[in-house]
Scaffold this motif. Structure first.
Motif, PDB file in Angstrom:
ATOM      1  N   THR A  24      -1.516  -8.133  -1.128  1.00  0.00           N
ATOM      2  CA  THR A  24      -2.694  -7.794  -0.325  1.00  0.00           C
ATOM      3  C   THR A  24      -3.074  -6.330  -0.513  1.00  0.00           C
ATOM      4  N   TRP A  25      -2.059  -5.450  -0.498  1.00  0.00           N
ATOM      5  CA  TRP A  25      -2.326  -4.033  -0.684  1.00  0.00           C
ATOM      6  C   TRP A  25      -2.957  -3.778  -2.056  1.00  0.00           C
ATOM      7  N   LEU A  26      -2.448  -4.426  -3.084  1.00  0.00           N
ATOM      8  CA  LEU A  26      -2.976  -4.246  -4.434  1.00  0.00           C
ATOM      9  C   LEU A  26      -4.444  -4.673  -4.496  1.00  0.00           C
ATOM     10  N   GLU A  27      -4.759  -5.818  -3.911  1.00  0.00           N
ATOM     11  CA  GLU A  27      -6.150  -6.279  -3.886  1.00  0.00           C
ATOM     12  C   GLU A  27      -7.040  -5.322  -3.095  1.00  0.00           C
ATOM     13  N   GLN A  28      -6.546  -4.795  -1.987  1.00  0.00           N
ATOM     14  CA  GLN A  28      -7.313  -3.826  -1.198  1.00  0.00           C
ATOM     15  C   GLN A  28      -7.588  -2.562  -2.008  1.00  0.00           C
ATOM     16  N   GLN A  29      -6.612  -2.152  -2.799  1.00  0.00           N
ATOM     17  CA  GLN A  29      -6.815  -0.967  -3.632  1.00  0.00           C
ATOM     18  C   GLN A  29      -7.896  -1.218  -4.672  1.00  0.00           C
ATOM     19  N   LEU A  30      -7.936  -2.422  -5.213  1.00  0.00           N
ATOM     20  CA  LEU A  30      -8.987  -2.770  -6.171  1.00  0.00           C
ATOM     21  C   LEU A  30     -10.350  -2.711  -5.498  1.00  0.00           C
ATOM     22  N   TRP A  31     -10.481  -3.364  -4.336  1.00  0.00           N
ATOM     23  CA  TRP A  31     -11.778  -3.394  -3.637  1.00  0.00           C
ATOM     24  C   TRP A  31     -12.202  -2.009  -3.184  1.00  0.00           C
ATOM     25  N   SER A  32     -11.239  -1.133  -2.916  1.00  0.00           N
ATOM     26  CA  SER A  32     -11.557   0.230  -2.474  1.00  0.00           C
ATOM     27  C   SER A  32     -11.877   1.160  -3.637  1.00  0.00           C
TER      28      SER A  32
END
Length: 132
Positions: A74-82
């Protein structure tokens, strides 16, 4: 975790720091290897109790890892979206790599959960060695 394989029982349900989990896993593995080496050369009655403790520590580590891995995905995906991942790469490549990594983390989570269940079975079985 101590050298005898005892896991730190504080905050059992809390998410552990990945570095702490890695260090505890390394310590548990080293303790298990030492136990196996001593068991083969110098059998002692308390080795069975030590094995039981190490199996319990490894089970706890596997369970903690299984809880942590979805959070990592989840954190990795959030970093992508951010926009915090790979400034120089094309977005499509970054998205594909991120989702592949998240899928790998999901597979690893399922394996860690299965490992936890198997270690629990081994831990239960090792109790019979202590009473013999």
């Amino acid at each position: 975790m101590t050298a005898s394989g005892n896991a730190d029982q504080t905050n059992v349900g809390a998410t552990a720091d990945p570095g702490v989990l890695a260090a505890r896993a390394e310590d548990a593995t080293r303790t298990l290897q030492q136990w196996a080496a001593r068991r083969g050369s110098h059998p002692r009655a308390d080795h069975e109790a030590e094995l039981h403790e190490v199996l319990g520590s490894l089970r706890q580590l596997a369970e903690n890892l299984a809880r942590f891995l979805p959070e990592a995905g989840t954190w990795l995906e959030q970093q992508l979206w951010s926009g915090n991942v790979g400034e120089d790469a094309a977005y499509g490549e970054l998205a594909q790599s991120t989702f592949e990594a998240a899928a790998a983390l999901a597979r690893a989570q399922r394996m860690a959960a299965q490992l936890g269940r198997e270690l629990h079975t081994a831990e239960l079985a090792s109790r019979s060695l202590i009473t013999q």
